[in-house]
Design an enzyme around this catalytic site. Structure first.
Site, short mmCIF file in Angstrom:
data_model
loop_
_atom_site.label_atom_id
_atom_site.label_comp_id
_atom_site.label_asym_id
_atom_site.label_seq_id
_atom_site.Cartn_x
_atom_site.Cartn_y
_atom_site.Cartn_z
N HIS A 123 1.77 -28.05 -28.87
CA HIS A 123 3.08 -28.34 -29.46
C HIS A 123 2.83 -29.35 -30.57
CE1 HIS A 123 4.15 -27.53 -25.18
NE2 HIS A 123 5.27 -27.03 -25.64
N GLU A 254 8.79 -16.90 -24.98
CA GLU A 254 8.29 -17.11 -23.60
C GLU A 254 9.48 -17.24 -22.65
OE1 GLU A 254 5.26 -20.16 -23.28
OE2 GLU A 254 5.87 -20.59 -21.21
N GLU A 290 4.63 -16.02 -18.65
CA GLU A 290 4.00 -17.02 -17.77
C GLU A 290 4.33 -16.66 -16.33
OE1 GLU A 290 4.05 -21.10 -19.10
OE2 GLU A 290 4.45 -21.80 -17.07
C1 XLS Z 1 7.23 -24.71 -19.93
C2 XLS Z 1 6.54 -23.79 -20.82
C3 XLS Z 1 5.91 -24.46 -22.03
C4 XLS Z 1 5.57 -23.46 -23.09
C5 XLS Z 1 5.29 -24.05 -24.42
O1 XLS Z 1 7.52 -24.42 -18.79
O2 XLS Z 1 5.59 -23.07 -20.10
O3 XLS Z 1 4.80 -25.19 -21.66
O4 XLS Z 1 4.48 -22.67 -22.73
O5 XLS Z 1 6.37 -24.75 -24.92
NI NI Z 2 4.10 -21.79 -20.92
NI NI Z 3 5.87 -23.22 -17.89
#
Ligand code: XLS
Ligand code: NI
Ligand code: NI
Length: 458
Positions: A123, A254, A290
């Site tokens: 980030h 995401e 994720e």
């Molecule tokens: C939070 C997210 C974050 C993203 C990037 O839960 O996984 O880490 O991957 O902003």
């Molecule tokens: Ni993440």
């Molecule tokens: Ni996460």
């Protein structure tokens, strides 16, 4: 340069040294070797991940495209809502100085080199401290990304993706692109503009939007329709700017269902796909899935990876895992061979993840306070995914599972089944068909048979 440790409360908390010295002191050896026959307690070597070994037509390195995250691995302190930091790194003086940020970045590249990982992600606020104005913040960011570029060139390490932290600062407490205050949205826009400039400068292969606080805590104060329209408009402006500056990386969204807000708009893979299609954005974005977010949404580990891939929308994976018994994002390293096999099976079936990768959005436990634990965690996960890759390749090459699936759907190869799929078999024809053929014969789904076959490969 003096390497004098600085003591505080009896603990060595900080000292200034060349990056490799910190790891030598922590007895991590040099570059992590591949030692398939290493002893059971030797966890500082790869037993399965052999970068140049060819599996299913490509090297492991090409299939696996590992990436280390900056925020957990180099900014994680081990602090939790009940406890203070536990992960005190000797290279980190605990200040927000530019000098500290630069030292940390050099150490991070040394870590990646030793691990043999070719990608990283960050980030904006992880790598550079925020100044008191946007101009000052961007100037600091320029200085740090100049160093990142230099380190990338020296090591050949590349940026898998960068993203903007649009959730930590107090200004974003009501969201960023979905904030009710246009002034805040504009701030987020300015931040993303800079994020895209950095992506271009560093040759990022992707750019991620994780909907940090894009969501709500109560519907009572929320105009959902307007917020979602604003989010789409925000993405459209990001696309326009991307095209304007000639940034060619892949845009990724995401999904996450909750945390920090009670309801996040990017709930899960199917919600994001529906959002993108509703607003005509589906050709410009893919998904960064994720697994810990997937399980938070009440699905199993592989669900969103499989759903996104089915719609050709799987762009990258934040390869972590949660605890199935907990309801929050524990961001653990993926150590489960079966889950990693299922993951790699999808990756193989869709022909790879590039330009995406397997990004370790994972953190060591706050009790794992040795520097060696940072290595062991990544090595363990890389080895698990390498095992997953080998098993998945075997499953695909044997073709037993895919043959069974083909057989399960073979009735759709009949003239009537094919006509139906082509939109040429009406409900009236269905009626005729049943009148002629009577009741269908019950057919077993054979779940246990499929499960037993999967276990054969694990
Ligand atoms: C939070 C997210 C974050 C993203 C990037 O839960 O996984 O880490 O991957 O902003
Ligand atoms: Ni993440
Ligand atoms: Ni996460």
């Amino acid at each position: 340069m003096a390497f004098a440790p600085q003591k505080s409360g009896g603990l060595v908390t900080f000292y200034d040294a060349p990056p490799n010295k910190y790891f030598d002191d922590a007895k991590v050896g040099g570059e992590i070797p591949y030692k398939p026959d290493a002893g059971v307690e030797d966890t500082l070597c790869f037993k399965h991940y052999n970068a140049k070994e060819v599996i299913h037509g490509r090297t492991m390195e090409e299939w696996l495209r590992f990436s280390v995250v900056y925020w957990h691995t180099f900014r994680g302190t081990g602090a939790d809502p009940f406890g203070f930091p536990t992960l005190i790194r000797p290279w980190d003086d605990g200040t927000d100085s530019v000098e500290n940020a630069k030292r940390r970045l050099r150490v991070a590249f040394e870590f990646l080199k030793r691990l043999g990982v070719k990608y990283y992600s960050f980030h904006d606020r992880d790598i550079a401290p925020e100044g008191s104005t946007l101009e000052e913040t961007n100037k600091i960011l320029d200085e740090l990304t100049d160093l990142a570029l230099q380190l990338q060139q020296e090591t050949g390490i590349k940026l898998l993706w960068n993203t903007c932290n649009l959730f930590a600062h107090a200004r974003y407490s009501n969201g960023a692109a979905t904030n009710p205050d246009f002034h805040v949205l504009a701030y987020a826009g300015a931040q993303v503009k800079k994020g895209l400039d950095i992506a271009k400068k560093l040759g990022a292969e992707n750019f991620v939007f994780w909907g940090g606080r894009e969501g709500f805590h109560t519907l009572l104060n929320t105009n959902v329709k307007m917020e979602l329209e604003n989010l789409a408009a925000f993405f459209r402006q990001a696309l326009t700017y991307k095209q304007k500056i000639g940034f060619t990386g892949q845009f990724l969204i995401e999904p996450k269902p909750k945390e920090p807000t009670k309801h996040q708009y990017d709930y899960d893979a199917m919600t994001v796909i529906a959002f993108l299609k509703t607003f005509g954005l589906e050709n410009h974005f893919k998904l960064n899935i994720e697994p810990n977010h997937t399980t938070l949404a009440g699905h199993d580990f592989i669900h969103d990876i499989a759903m996104a891939s089915s719609f050709s929308m799987l762009g990258s994976v934040d390869s972590n895992t949660g605890s199935p018994d907990l309801g929050w994002d524990t961001d653990q390293f993926p150590m489960d061979v079966k889950n990693c096999t299922l993951l790699m099976k999808v990756v193989l079936e869709q022909g790879g993840l590039a330009p995406g990768g397997l990004n370790f959005d994972c953190k060591v436990r706050r009790e794992s306070n040795d520097i060696a634990d940072l290595f062991i965690a990544h090595i363990g996960a890389m080895d698990t995914l390498a095992r997953g890759l080998k098993s998945a390749a075997k499953i695909i090459e044997d073709g037993v599972l895919s043959k069974l699936i083909t057989e399960r759907y073979e009735s759709f190869s009949s003239p009537e089944g094919r006509a139906f799929r082509d939109g040429l078999f009406s409900l009236e024809q269905c009626e005729q068909f049943v009148k002629a053929k009577g009741e269908p014969t019950p057919r077993s789904g054979r779940q246990e048979h499929f499960e037993a076959i999967l276990n054969h490969y694990i």
